[in-house]
Design an enzyme around this catalytic site. Structure first.
Site, short mmCIF file in Angstrom:
data_model
loop_
_atom_site.label_atom_id
_atom_site.label_comp_id
_atom_site.label_asym_id
_atom_site.label_seq_id
_atom_site.Cartn_x
_atom_site.Cartn_y
_atom_site.Cartn_z
N MET A 25 -4.24 -5.98 0.99
CA MET A 25 -3.29 -6.89 0.34
C MET A 25 -1.85 -6.43 0.58
O MET A 25 -0.99 -7.23 0.97
CB MET A 25 -3.58 -6.97 -1.16
CG MET A 25 -4.88 -7.65 -1.50
SD MET A 25 -5.03 -9.34 -0.86
CE MET A 25 -3.67 -10.15 -1.70
N ASP B 271 2.49 4.36 0.34
CA ASP B 271 1.12 4.71 -0.05
C ASP B 271 1.05 6.21 -0.30
O ASP B 271 2.01 6.93 -0.05
CB ASP B 271 0.11 4.27 1.00
CG ASP B 271 -1.24 3.88 0.36
OD1 ASP B 271 -1.75 4.69 -0.46
OD2 ASP B 271 -1.76 2.80 0.66
N VAL C 53 -1.61 -1.97 -5.70
CA VAL C 53 -2.54 -0.84 -5.74
C VAL C 53 -3.85 -1.28 -6.38
O VAL C 53 -4.01 -2.44 -6.76
CB VAL C 53 -1.93 0.37 -6.50
CG1 VAL C 53 -0.64 0.81 -5.81
CG2 VAL C 53 -1.67 0.03 -7.96
N GLU D 50 -7.02 -2.08 -8.86
CA GLU D 50 -7.02 -2.73 -10.17
C GLU D 50 -7.37 -1.72 -11.27
O GLU D 50 -8.45 -1.76 -11.87
CB GLU D 50 -8.01 -3.90 -10.19
CG GLU D 50 -7.62 -5.06 -9.28
CD GLU D 50 -6.47 -5.88 -9.85
OE1 GLU D 50 -6.73 -6.90 -10.51
OE2 GLU D 50 -5.30 -5.51 -9.64
N LYS E 194 -1.57 1.55 -12.16
CA LYS E 194 -0.49 0.58 -12.09
C LYS E 194 0.68 1.00 -12.99
O LYS E 194 1.85 0.83 -12.63
CB LYS E 194 -0.99 -0.82 -12.47
CG LYS E 194 -1.92 -1.44 -11.41
CD LYS E 194 -2.40 -2.82 -11.84
CE LYS E 194 -3.37 -3.41 -10.82
NZ LYS E 194 -2.71 -3.79 -9.56
N SER F 206 -5.02 -9.54 -9.63
CA SER F 206 -5.72 -10.83 -9.67
C SER F 206 -6.52 -11.00 -10.95
O SER F 206 -7.06 -12.07 -11.20
CB SER F 206 -6.67 -10.95 -8.47
OG SER F 206 -7.63 -9.91 -8.49
N HIS G 297 0.53 -13.17 -7.47
CA HIS G 297 -0.85 -13.04 -7.00
C HIS G 297 -0.97 -13.69 -5.62
O HIS G 297 -1.00 -14.92 -5.50
CB HIS G 297 -1.80 -13.70 -7.99
CG HIS G 297 -3.23 -13.70 -7.57
ND1 HIS G 297 -4.16 -14.62 -8.05
CD2 HIS G 297 -3.92 -12.91 -6.70
CE1 HIS G 297 -5.33 -14.38 -7.50
NE2 HIS G 297 -5.21 -13.35 -6.67
#
Length: 712
Positions: free
Chosen positions: A326, A345, A402, A404, A409, A431, A452
């Site tokens: 993503m 990252d 990053v 879920e 987060k 999402s 999203h």
């Protein structure tokens, strides 16, 4: 509107330039003027030749859809089309040479007008496209396209352009035989004029003719009755049915126009096209597609949901946290839009891998001739892959992509915000996790919003913009500016579990799993999904997202909601598959087997765990459930305020998870059925299958008052 000039050589130049519009279109006024000017040019002895062109960047964009939809009278539509047919036939058979100088794109009705010329020359403009894309809006060409194009380039070459709505670059249109010449931009009128002068000199008393009006004309590649063309038409018919399951009238009617029209003379063929055109325009499928894919999507792309009074945000530098699929996709579309991207990252190897995703996409484009090495290197130079948050300084917005995980987060939010300007925006690409909860980790929740994106980002045009409880109007407006800068389509929803797209999408796969638990044959479930118009059956789609993810989300939802939790029968099926270790495609086994090097096939062992019922339901009943379950959940989203417009509901459904375009979207389904009829359907399905179909109070109140989602 159409300016006229007759020079000393007798060449009448008709130059399209509609006032107050960025593009020329065929509407009531312009068609009237075109017909009148054709009459005058044909009858005026001083006019020796006709040159048609445009003062705008493009030639003619096509027909005005508002004009097209302003009547439900088939006779009125038929006569409108026939009037244009008669005028263009008069132009091409008058004996005077006619040249079309195309400065840019000629699409739909624009190309159809151009095909009535004896010579077509186009500017070699990189953005110019030529084609008949009407089928993508549920329509068929109504300006002679189904008759002139096959007669010009042959039936076999024309069918893909008509049935798929392909748009060709100038060089490809020249190669296909649609254009006669491609010249440097700005010289197309000169080239057309030179051809006309030669044509007049060559035969001052002769007659310019279209190929199909010449005695002894034969269709290139063979007539309809030839074996090769018969085979091509049969193959096209099979392909259309395989792709559409008979749900879309337009491609079926296009095939009928070509088949029936080309066994007759062109004038009879044009009448055939006019009849099918009127029939197609008045179909509910065309009306639904035009409303959602043209009008509603146009409003969304123009940022209809953007709060007023907020200055437009210009973006230069974007941060992306997480270089997985993503994050890498978001970095690519941002760099493609000309923005500088900081891709962060945990390790340099992971960050570099994320940037390599863009390189791989560009290499594929280069192999197809869609990008040069220089363009690829320029784009890649905009992406800075790093492990250091310090490079985020100066970013206008940071998008977190990053895993879920709430704690992760929260950590990256705090690290990034410490380096950002006070007015910078922080967006989460989650999402599933509620935005308002994630914003609790932010020092400035008014600047926190959900963006999203959908996977793969480079192919999926939708962005679901999620407004948290503390998100400011300014942040929403500026976030929408970013979506527009990326060339994507936004819908705006309010924060809630699953938001809109994930929530309603899940009802489709879970209903398919519920059917499996009831003993419905797996192949019947999959075919019902395809016949409903969905791109993939619910079992195959579950394998794509993985049963493991469904179980994980369900477990978290159960913990968060406590006694308010309401599960669905499909959750138990997903849990059983996880127990069996058949979690989906990524594991090589799920509802399907995925043999290495072979085609996937339904797992025979399903029957042992979900025994088939002795009596199987009719496929129409399954189709009804698969569509109704999505529509009723969408109504709940409207009732709860997750959605505020039918526009965003329907656009989001079609672009987000592939809801059938011919249905127009879930709320278009309700309106097309009639709210009272849909209410009764939900009551019947709820009695038979459970409370997931129970009609919301909003549906009952609308049925009582006679209201609809689109107008009263």
């Amino acid at each position: 509107m159409i300016n006229v000039n007759i020079d000393a050589a007798g060449i009448a130049t008709l130059s399209w330039d509609m006032a107050g519009r960025s593009q020329n279109v065929l509407d009531a006024a312009s068609c009237q003027m075109l017909c009148d000017l054709i009459d005058e040019a044909v009858e005026d002895a001083a006019v020796k030749a006709v040159l048609m062109t445009s003062a705008k960047q493009d030639f003619i964009a096509g027909g005005d859809l508002e004009w097209l939809l302003d009547t439900d009278d088939a006779g009125v539509l038929f006569e409108r089309v026939m009037r244009l047919h008669r005028a263009l036939r008069k132009l091409e058979t008058c004996g005077k040479p006619v040249a079309m100088a195309l400065p840019g794109s000629a699409l739909g009705g624009g190309l159809e007008v151009a095909l009535a010329g004896h010579y077509r020359v186009a500017a070699d403009h990189p953005k110019a496209r030529f084609g008949l894309p009407e089928v993508t809006l549920g329509l068929l060409p109504g300006g002679g396209g189904t008759q002139r194009l096959p007669r010009l380039i042959g039936i076999q070459k024309a069918l893909p352009l008509l049935l798929e709505g392909k748009r060709l670059k100038a060089a490809d249109a020249l190669k296909a035989g649609i254009l006669h010449a491609v010249v440097a931009p700005g010289s197309e009128q000169q080239a057309a004029r030179a051809w006309l002068q030669e044509a007049v000199l060559a035969a001052p008393s002769g007659r310019a003719q279209q190929p199909w009006d010449v005695k002894g004309y034969k269709v290139p590649g063979g007539a309809v009755a030839s074996p090769a063309v018969q085979q091509a038409i049969m193959a096209a018919n099979a392909m259309v049915h395989a792709k559409t399951w008979g749900n879309y009238p337009a491609p079926r009617n296009i095939l009928s126009c070509v088949y029936e029209g080309l066994i007759t003379d062109i004038d009879t063929g044009l009448m055939t096209e006019a009849r099918y055109f009127a029939q197609t325009v008045l179909s509910p499928e065309a009306k639904a597609m035009i409303r959602t894919l043209f009008f509603s999507m146009g409003e969304a792309n123009k940022l209809a949901a953007r709060p007023a009074g907020v200055p437009q945000q210009k973006y230069a530098r974007v941060g992306v946290l997480g270089a997985g699929m993503m994050g890498a996709g978001i970095a690519y579309v941002a760099a493609k839009a000309g923005l500088q991207v900081v891709l962060v990252d945990r390790s340099q190897a992971d960050a570099d891998k994320g940037k390599a995703y863009s390189r791989a996409l560009l290499e594929k484009q280069a192999a197809r001739g869609q990008a040069t090495p220089e363009q690829a290197e320029t784009l890649l130079a905009r992406i800075s892959a790093t492990t250091g948050y310090a490079q985020l300084a100066g970013c206008d917005i940071v998008i977190e992509a990053v895993f879920e995980d709430r704690a992760l987060k929260a950590s990256v939010t705090a690290q990034a915000e410490a380096l950002l300007a006070p007015d910078a925006i922080f967006a989460s690409n989650t999402s599933t996790l509620p935005i308002s909860g994630l914003a609790e980790a932010s020092a400035r929740p008014a600047n926190f919003i959900g963006l999203h994106f959908f996977s793969p980002v480079d192919k999926m045009p939708l962005v679901e913009v999620i407004v948290g409880k503390q998100t400011s109007d300014a942040t929403l407006a500026r976030a929408l500016d970013l979506v527009k800068a990326l060339g994507m389509t936004p819908i705006v929803v309010n924060d809630a579990r699953g938001f809109y797209t994930s929530r309603v999408f899940s009802t489709y796969v879970l209903e398919g799993l519920a059917m499996l638990a009831e003993g419905v044959a797996p192949a019947l479930i999959e075919n019902a999904g395809l016949q409903a118009g969905m791109p993939v059956g619910p079992l195959a789609l579950t394998d794509e997202v993985s049963s493991e993810l469904i179980v994980k989300i369900d477990r978290q939802t159960r913990l968060d909601l406590g006694q308010a939790y309401r599960g669905r029968p499909g959750h138990q099926v997903a849990a059983r598959m996880v127990e069996l270790g058949r979690i989906g495609k990524k594991a090589g086994q799920g509802y399907y087997d995925y043999p290495e090097g072979g085609r996937k096939r339904l797992w025979p062992g399903l029957a042992g765990h979900f025994p088939r019922a002795a009596a199987q339901p009719d496929v129409a009943a399954l189709v009804e459930r698969l569509i109704a379950v999505q529509a009723v959940e969408t109504v709940r989203c409207m009732e709860e305020g997750v959605l505020t417009t039918a526009r965003d509901a329907d656009v989001g459904a079609i672009l987000g998870w592939g809801f059938p375009a011919f249905r127009g979207g879930p709320l278009s389904v309700v309106d097309r059925d009639g709210v009272a009829v849909f209410l009764a359907r939900c009551e019947r399905l709820a009695a038979a299958h459970g409370e997931r179909f129970a009609p919301p109070a909003l549906l009952r109140s609308m049925a009582a008052s006679g209201k609809k989602f689109y107008g009263s």
